[in-house]
Design a protein around this motif. Structure first.
Motif, PDB file in Angstrom:
ATOM      1  N   ILE A 253      33.278  48.365  94.703  1.00 53.92           N
ATOM      2  CA  ILE A 253      32.825  49.257  93.307  1.00 53.92           C
ATOM      3  C   ILE A 253      33.749  50.678  93.877  1.00 53.92           C
ATOM      4  O   ILE A 253      33.174  51.387  95.616  1.00 53.92           O
ATOM      5  N   ARG A 254      34.096  51.247  93.442  1.00 61.14           N
ATOM      6  CA  ARG A 254      34.104  53.022  93.104  1.00 61.14           C
ATOM      7  C   ARG A 254      34.099  54.052  91.915  1.00 61.14           C
ATOM      8  O   ARG A 254      34.122  54.134  91.429  1.00 61.14           O
ATOM      9  N   VAL A 255      33.398  55.460  92.795  1.00 61.26           N
ATOM     10  CA  VAL A 255      33.094  55.687  91.881  1.00 61.26           C
ATOM     11  C   VAL A 255      33.775  56.968  91.963  1.00 61.26           C
ATOM     12  O   VAL A 255      33.461  57.874  92.856  1.00 61.26           O
ATOM     13  N   GLU A 256      34.763  57.647  90.760  1.00 62.94           N
ATOM     14  CA  GLU A 256      34.831  58.595  91.205  1.00 62.94           C
ATOM     15  C   GLU A 256      34.712  60.078  91.107  1.00 62.94           C
ATOM     16  O   GLU A 256      33.306  60.424  90.307  1.00 62.94           O
ATOM     17  N   THR A 257      35.164  61.232  92.111  1.00 58.98           N
ATOM     18  CA  THR A 257      34.599  62.440  91.441  1.00 58.98           C
ATOM     19  C   THR A 257      35.265  63.440  90.363  1.00 58.98           C
ATOM     20  O   THR A 257      36.427  63.037  89.646  1.00 58.98           O
ATOM     21  N   ARG A 258      34.090  63.922  89.718  1.00 64.19           N
ATOM     22  CA  ARG A 258      35.063  64.500  88.125  1.00 64.19           C
ATOM     23  C   ARG A 258      34.480  66.173  88.199  1.00 64.19           C
ATOM     24  O   ARG A 258      33.136  66.325  88.499  1.00 64.19           O
ATOM     25  N   ASP A 259      35.059  66.814  88.599  1.00 60.52           N
ATOM     26  CA  ASP A 259      34.831  68.396  88.789  1.00 60.52           C
ATOM     27  C   ASP A 259      34.819  69.153  87.249  1.00 60.52           C
ATOM     28  O   ASP A 259      35.730  69.772  87.713  1.00 60.52           O
ATOM     29  N   HIS A 260      34.320  68.999  86.527  1.00 60.95           N
ATOM     30  CA  HIS A 260      34.407  69.790  84.806  1.00 60.95           C
ATOM     31  C   HIS A 260      33.525  69.793  84.834  1.00 60.95           C
ATOM     32  O   HIS A 260      32.604  70.199  83.228  1.00 60.95           O
ATOM     33  N   TRP A 261      32.460  70.892  85.540  1.00 60.63           N
ATOM     34  CA  TRP A 261      31.245  71.087  85.293  1.00 60.63           C
ATOM     35  C   TRP A 261      30.889  73.020  85.273  1.00 60.63           C
ATOM     36  O   TRP A 261      31.340  73.744  86.865  1.00 60.63           O
ATOM     37  N   ALA A 262      30.053  73.832  84.898  1.00 66.56           N
ATOM     38  CA  ALA A 262      29.930  74.929  84.710  1.00 66.56           C
ATOM     39  C   ALA A 262      31.139  76.036  85.139  1.00 66.56           C
ATOM     40  O   ALA A 262      31.185  76.892  85.813  1.00 66.56           O
ATOM     41  N   LEU A 263      32.069  75.299  84.414  1.00 59.10           N
ATOM     42  CA  LEU A 263      33.584  76.291  84.561  1.00 59.10           C
ATOM     43  C   LEU A 263      33.795  77.216  83.271  1.00 59.10           C
ATOM     44  O   LEU A 263      33.761  76.750  82.063  1.00 59.10           O
ATOM     45  N   ALA A 264      34.779  78.242  83.212  1.00 62.00           N
ATOM     46  CA  ALA A 264      34.658  79.230  82.344  1.00 62.00           C
ATOM     47  C   ALA A 264      35.767  78.360  81.732  1.00 62.00           C
ATOM     48  O   ALA A 264      35.261  78.680  80.047  1.00 62.00           O
ATOM     49  N   ALA A 265      36.412  77.844  81.687  1.00 62.33           N
ATOM     50  CA  ALA A 265      37.360  77.631  80.489  1.00 62.33           C
ATOM     51  C   ALA A 265      37.631  76.035  80.177  1.00 62.33           C
ATOM     52  O   ALA A 265      37.963  75.432  80.902  1.00 62.33           O
ATOM     53  N   LEU A 266      36.801  75.304  79.361  1.00 60.11           N
ATOM     54  CA  LEU A 266      37.110  73.669  79.521  1.00 60.11           C
ATOM     55  C   LEU A 266      37.510  73.151  78.173  1.00 60.11           C
ATOM     56  O   LEU A 266      37.038  72.481  77.272  1.00 60.11           O
TER      57      LEU A 266
END
Ligand code: FES
Ligand SMILES: [Fe+2]
Length: 416
Positions: A253-266
């Motif tokens: 099992i491997r769970v990736e980190t994703r950091d696409h939260w509360a950023l101005a430009a998405l």
């Protein structure tokens, strides 16, 4: 005239709104709390709802909350209300909870559409589960029912989670979908079931509730129960993360980190964030003493002494332990009212009383949500005082709160 009255007057004219909000934003110091008007102004609250929040997706519930054709959920959001129904073909559909005759609310609370009809209580116009108008009493013979179906709303189901948008032009959801599949998919959320749900209304502006939700600076002083079993922000956190990752890797099992939260430009995408956090040594899950609570979920064959968090959009935060999940769904009700619904999930075949005890399962997050209500309401009372001036956030531990407030301010500025 006090500052709030002045800003309310200035914002009441569209022509002045941009300049007035611009002057508030100019006052804002980097890495400091928001100006009081953002928590106290009715006009800003209306802009929050209509301009900042509307394009986002809301998690309503898990599909297991409406297992049979005709089951429906009523989901209220500020002035809006949505009916989410399972149709005869097992599709999940959403409609505005507004009758096409004279606009009455059709369904008050969640329930089951008897005879496959959603019937308006006012004059009994009746709608099928596909939203079409099936019967309209005593209307002229030439009345064409076809043009009077319920307004359908954008709806998605991912890993059993039902998402609805109140906007005709919602944000793109593919990045979130990928994120949910890569995190909650591993924890088997598609095959989970709702074990319990409860909600609490915070007498506070929605932004204070969210600022609190995304930081754990308050966890040690306000959540002693949480701190007993969660290894986050401890001196041994790095070591605990390494142990958690090794135990997961041993199970493939491997769970990736994703950091696409509360950023101005998405780029028009809905926000997504996922990360893993360790439990304290020997704590399997978020129970009183870390002992297991329910059958393991998804790909887990044994506890890895960790948990996953998955944020979808600004208001929906999912947590998953090896043996249960919890959805935290915030909805604004009015300027000073924000509802937090907590929905607990267990493996789909788990039996209450045999495989898990409901009180034990829900204890941690019932206690924690109750404590959060108190601290957020105290915060609202404080920022409502004329003596409130914004203070500095503690960095890096309040980094997500800074990000949230910066996202909020840029969303508001762009929407004007
Ligand atoms: S308002 Fe619904 S039937 Fe009249
Ligand atoms: Fe909290």
């Amino acid at each position: 005239m006090n500052e709030i009255t002045k800003i309310e007057q200035a914002l009441s004219s569209d022509a002045n709104a941009k300049a007035s909000i611009g002057s508030l934003l100019d006052k804002q110091r980097k890495n400091y709390g928001l100006q009081p008007e953002f928590y106290l102004s009715d006009h800003i609250y209306r802009l929050d709802i209509e301009k900042v929040l509307m394009p986002h997706w809301q998690c309503v519930n898990h599909v297991s909350a409406i297992p049979n054709a005709g089951d429906y959920i009523v989901f209220d959001y500020d002035r809006e209300s949505v009916i989410v129904v399972r149709d005869a073909d097992n599709e999940i559909r959403s409609f505005a909870n507004v009758c096409r005759h004279r606009g009455s609310r059709i369904c008050e609370t969640s329930g089951h559409a008897r005879g496959g009809m959603l019937i308006c209580p006012y004059h009994a116009w009746s709608y099928g589960l596909d939203g079409s108008l099936a019967h309209a009493r005593m209307m002229p013979r030439d009345f064409d029912k076809q043009g009077f179906g319920l307004k359908p709303l954008p709806t998605k189901v991912v890993q059993g989670l039902i998402f609805v948008s109140l906007s005709d032009t919602p944000l793109a959801f593919d990045d979130c979908e990928e994120n949910i599949n890569a995190t909650l998919g591993i924890y088997g959320w598609a095959n989970a079931k709702v074990a319990y749900q409860s909600s609490v209304v915070f007498s506070a502006n929605w932004k204070l509730a969210l600022e609190n939700q995304v930081e754990c600076y308050h966890c040690a002083p306000s959540h002693p129960e949480f701190s007993v079993v969660h290894g986050q922000s401890t001196a041994t956190e790095k070591k605990l993360i390494a142990e958690m990752n090794a135990k997961a890797a041993a199970q493939g099992i491997r769970v990736e980190t994703r950091d696409h939260w509360a950023l101005a430009a998405l780029d028009g995408q809905e926000q997504a964030y996922s990360n893993r956090y360790p439990m304290t040594a020997n704590a399997c899950t978020a129970s009183k003493d870390g002992s297991p609570l329910a059958p393991l979920m998804g790909k887990f064959q044994s506890y890895d002494n960790g948990m996953a968090v998955c944020y979808i959009g600004p208001m929906n935060h999912c947590l998953s332990y090896g043996d249960y999940g919890a959805i935290f769904r915030y909805t604004p009700k009015s300027l000073f009212e924000t509802e937090l619904a907590v929905i607990w999930l267990v493996r789909g075949d788990a039996v209450e009383g045999k495989d898990y005890d409901r009180d034990e399962l829900t204890w941690m997050w019932r206690v924690t949500a109750g404590a959060d209500k108190k601290i957020v309401e105290d915060n609202q009372r404080g920022v409502s005082s004329r003596f409130y001036t914004p203070g500095p956030y503690a960095l890096p531990i309040e980094e997500k709160t800074v990000r949230f407030t910066e996202w909020y301010m840029s969303s508001l500025a762009n929407a004007l």
